[in-house]
Every structure is written in structure tokens, then in C-alpha cells.
Write an enzyme that holds these catalytic residues in place. Structure first.
Site, short mmCIF file in Angstrom:
data_model
loop_
_atom_site.label_atom_id
_atom_site.label_comp_id
_atom_site.label_asym_id
_atom_site.label_seq_id
_atom_site.Cartn_x
_atom_site.Cartn_y
_atom_site.Cartn_z
N ARG A 52 3.30 6.10 -0.83
CA ARG A 52 2.84 4.68 -0.40
C ARG A 52 1.44 4.71 -1.61
O ARG A 52 0.89 5.05 -1.57
CB ARG A 52 2.42 4.76 0.83
CG ARG A 52 1.48 3.36 0.92
CD ARG A 52 1.42 3.23 2.57
NE ARG A 52 2.62 2.71 3.09
CZ ARG A 52 2.69 2.00 4.24
NH1 ARG A 52 1.56 1.85 4.90
NH2 ARG A 52 3.71 1.55 4.82
N HIS A 110 9.33 -2.49 0.17
CA HIS A 110 9.23 -1.43 1.02
C HIS A 110 10.81 -1.27 1.57
O HIS A 110 11.04 -1.60 2.83
CB HIS A 110 8.58 -2.32 2.30
CG HIS A 110 7.91 -1.20 3.28
ND1 HIS A 110 8.08 -0.04 3.22
CD2 HIS A 110 7.10 -1.66 4.20
CE1 HIS A 110 7.45 0.55 4.08
NE2 HIS A 110 7.05 -0.28 4.88
N GLN A 157 11.49 0.11 5.33
CA GLN A 157 11.23 -0.62 6.17
C GLN A 157 12.58 -1.73 6.44
O GLN A 157 12.91 -1.86 7.49
CB GLN A 157 9.90 -1.75 5.92
CG GLN A 157 9.81 -2.57 7.05
CD GLN A 157 9.40 -1.90 8.18
OE1 GLN A 157 8.64 -1.30 8.59
NE2 GLN A 157 10.02 -2.52 9.38
N ASP A 183 5.50 -11.49 8.56
CA ASP A 183 4.76 -10.11 8.14
C ASP A 183 3.20 -10.89 8.10
O ASP A 183 2.91 -12.08 7.94
CB ASP A 183 4.99 -9.57 6.87
CG ASP A 183 4.32 -8.23 6.47
OD1 ASP A 183 3.71 -7.96 7.17
OD2 ASP A 183 4.28 -7.90 5.41
N CYS A 206 7.28 -6.18 10.63
CA CYS A 206 7.29 -4.63 10.18
C CYS A 206 6.20 -4.00 10.81
O CYS A 206 6.20 -2.73 10.93
CB CYS A 206 7.18 -4.68 8.68
SG CYS A 206 5.87 -5.46 7.95
N ARG A 244 12.55 3.26 12.25
CA ARG A 244 11.98 3.63 10.92
C ARG A 244 12.28 5.22 10.79
O ARG A 244 12.51 5.78 9.84
CB ARG A 244 10.45 3.57 10.91
CG ARG A 244 10.09 2.05 10.51
CD ARG A 244 10.37 1.56 9.20
NE ARG A 244 10.01 2.45 8.11
CZ ARG A 244 8.61 2.39 7.70
NH1 ARG A 244 7.99 1.49 8.00
NH2 ARG A 244 8.30 3.09 6.70
N1 NVA Z 1 3.13 -6.59 3.60
C1 NVA Z 1 2.32 -5.38 4.46
C2 NVA Z 1 3.38 -4.60 4.85
C3 NVA Z 1 2.79 -3.37 5.75
C4 NVA Z 1 3.56 -2.47 6.42
C5 NVA Z 1 1.38 -4.85 3.42
O1 NVA Z 1 1.87 -4.52 2.42
O2 NVA Z 1 0.20 -4.53 3.58
N1 CP Z 2 5.55 -1.10 8.72
C1 CP Z 2 4.65 -0.06 8.25
O1 CP Z 2 5.22 0.50 7.03
O2 CP Z 2 3.88 0.42 9.08
P1 CP Z 2 2.51 1.21 8.32
O3 CP Z 2 1.85 0.65 7.40
O4 CP Z 2 1.85 1.60 9.66
O5 CP Z 2 3.09 2.63 7.71
#
Ligand code: NVA
Ligand code: CP
Length: 316
Positions: A102, A129, A132, A224, A264, A292
Site C-alpha cells: 500500500r 485499489h 477493494q 467514498d 469501501c 475483502r
Molecule cells: N480513497 C480512499 C480509500 C481508502 C480505502 C483513500 O485512498 O484514502
Molecule cells: N477499504 C480499505 O482499504 O480499508 P483500509 O484503509 O482500512 O485498509
């Protein structure tokens, strides 16, 4: 499939195959049947951003498959002190059987996959992502029976989730409408790619700025956060720009009667949606979160198990 960097890398049959395996693994967990398919295998999990779901679902999922997952925060490994992505990839490839990462820059994930010799799974970048979105599509299929011809409307920020939804839905023949304020549209190259995929699967892509028009005929409404990880400095400006883009019960009522609500997570009640929507009967957000884990187990089995089979065959 050697890595999972984007949903666009997967063929429709591969997605169907992943969903079938996910069904099997999910049923086995429910029935208490053990499946130590990755016994003796290790997953390295590099995190340069926070996570609840991704970390816990990968770690628990690997354990359920009989393997071991290592949490590698970038604060603690040398990557955070300037060691290159390439050297990190080459080093980890000597120890572990797969890497989940990540991070911010999508090109770092591509570089990791290029430089290493083991499967890489994208656990979120600023651009995409994919884990997800595979969980989301699997959840919609569970709730609606099938995906082809169904319409998903995404309202809010044209971020990594919107980008990956564009690629995932058009791959499986779902119609997608993305509704954002001007200036917050999804990535223009990804919109083009999604339109090409839509032509092949016979689906539609719409980019709109009016939520009321966007939700017409929707089977699923998705939103989101308005300020993703990395956008914190713009939060005040964004809260203003997204006024009028909140998913409310009134908006949900303008879609199909059996519309479902997806997110998500993490979610911010009173911003991108009301508490009434996310905590109400149409919300499937915790099924999504659970899925997930099931879908990622299928991804790991496909990538890590098949990679070790291929390596064995090439050594024979
Ligand atoms: N769009 C959000 C998704 C988190 C799972 C982010 O990138 O923070
Ligand atoms: N939806 C998702 O990826 O959640 P986290 O940021 O908690 O991993």
C-alpha cells in the site's frame, strides 16, 4: 496472472474464476473446513499508509491459508530511509513468496513488480485499489445474482476507488455512472480505458455532475471519503467543493427500489453520506469489508500457489 496491480490486467474468465474460488473458500470458512493451501508460504505486507481492513484481512486470510504474513511498516523498514524500491523488491524476493504493498505512487508498485521475482498485489495506491473493487463486484454479485447489465452509480471524489470501479465494472459488463464536482473527475486515461473495455463488454460509461440524474435506474450507489489519504491538507477546500454530493436517503429513493449502498470504508458520517444511509437496511458495507478477506485469499492462492507451481516446473 502474475501480479495484481490493476483490475484491467484480469480477463473476464479470470475474474469469474476468482469469484468461484472465493465462493468455495468462503463456504469452507463458514463450515469450519480448514484449507492450508499456502502452508509454508510467507506474504510481506508493505504499508506506507494507514489501514484497518487491508492489513487485517490480508493477515488473517494468510493465516487461514496456513501461511504467515509479515507487517512491514515503511516507518520500520529501510524503504522509509531511502532504500530504493528496486533493492527492496530484490531483497524481499529472497525471503518471502509474495508482496502486498500500500503506497502513494502507482509507479512504485509497478517498479516493485518489475524488479522482484515474486507476485505483487496492489493494496491501494493514489491511482487504484483493485482488491477493494474485486470485493465490491463479488458483493454486488452475491446481492443481485449477476453483474452484467446492472448499473452502479458512484458519487463523490474521482479518486482511486472511482478509477478502479471504472475498470472493474466495464470489464464485467456493468454500466457505470461517475458523478463528481467539476475538477474532481477520475483519471482521464482511465476513463478512456474504461470506455474501450465498455465497448467490448457492451456496457456504458457516463461521467456526470448532477447526483439526481446520476442515480436514476441505479442498482448500486457507491461513495467514498472526500479527502483520501494524502489529501489531508485540502480537507477544508474539499468539504466545500463536495457540498451537494452527499448520499442521502432522499437520493437513494430516486434509484431503483432495491438499490444497495456500498462504501469501501473508512466512512465519515455527515460528509459523503448520512448516518441513516450507511447504517440503514440498504447498506452492505460490512459484507463488502468481510468479502475483502475472502477475495484476497483467492487472489493469493492464484498468484502464490501458481507461481510456486510454475517455478517447480521450470526447475524440473
Ligand atoms: N480513497 C480512499 C480509500 C481508502 C480505502 C483513500 O485512498 O484514502
Ligand atoms: N477499504 C480499505 O482499504 O480499508 P483500509 O484503509 O482500512 O485498509
Amino acid at each position: 496472472m502474475r501480479h495484481l496491480l490493476t483490475v484491467a490486467d484480469l480477463g473476464v474468465e479470470e475474474i469469474e474464476g476468482l469469484f468461484d474460488l472465493t465462493d468455495k473458500l468462503k463456504r469452507e470458512v463458514e463450515d469450519g473446513i480448514k484449507h492450508p493451501i499456502l502452508a509454508g508460504k510467507t506474504l510481506g505486507m508493505i504499508f506506507q499508509k494507514s489501514s484497518t481492513r487491508t492489513r487485517v484481512s490480508f493477515e488473517t486470510g494468510t493465516f487461514q491459508l496456513g501461511g504467515h504474513a509479515l507487517f512491514l511498516s515503511s516507518n520500520d523498514i529501510q524503504l522509509g530511509r531511502g532504500e530504493t524500491v528496486s533493492d527492496t523488491a530484490k531483497t524481499l524476493s529472497r525471503y518471502v513468496d509474495g508482496i502486498m504493498i500500500r503506497t502513494y505512487d502507482h509507479s512504485d508498485v509497478e517498479e516493485l513488480a518489475e524488479a522482484g521475482s515474486i507476485p505483487v498485489i496492489n493494496g491501494l495506491t493514489d491511482l487504484l485499489h483493485p482488491c477493494q473493487i474485486l470485493a465490491d463486484l463479488y458483493t454486488i454479485q452475491e446481492k443481485k445474482g449477476n453483474l452484467k447489465g446492472k448499473k452502479l452509480t458512484y458519487i463523490g471524489d474521482g479518486n482511486n476507488i472511482a478509477n478502479s470501479l471504472l475498470l472493474g465494472t466495464t470489464k464485467v459488463g456493468m454500466d457505470i455512472t461517475i458523478c463528481t464536482p467539476a475538477g474532481y473527475e477520475p483519471d482521464s486515461e482511465i476513463i478512456k480505458e474504461a470506455k474501450t473495455q465498455a465497448e467490448m463488454s457492451g456496457s456504458q460509461v457516463e461521467i456526470l455532475d448532477d447526483p439526481v440524474v446520476a442515480v436514476e435506474g441505479a442498482d448500486a450507489i457507491y461513495t467514498d471519503t472526500w479527502a483520501s489519504m494524502g489529501d489531508e491538507a485540502e480537507k477544508a477546500e474539499r468539504l466545500k467543493a463536495f457540498e451537494g454530493f452527499q448520499v442521502t436517503t432522499e437520493l437513494m429513493n430516486k434509484a431503483k427500489d432495491d438499490v444497495i449502498f456500498l462504501h469501501c470504508l473508512p466512512a465519515y458520517r455527515g460528509q459523503e453520506m448520512t448516518a441513516e444511509v450507511i447504517d440503514g437496511p440498504q447498506s452492505v458495507v460490512f459484507d463488502e469489508a468481510e468479502n475483502r478477506m475472502h477475495i484476497q485469499k483467492a487472489i493469493m492462492v492464484k498468484l502464490m500457489e501458481e507461481n510456486s507451481q510454475n517455478m517447480q516446473e521450470s526447475n524440473e
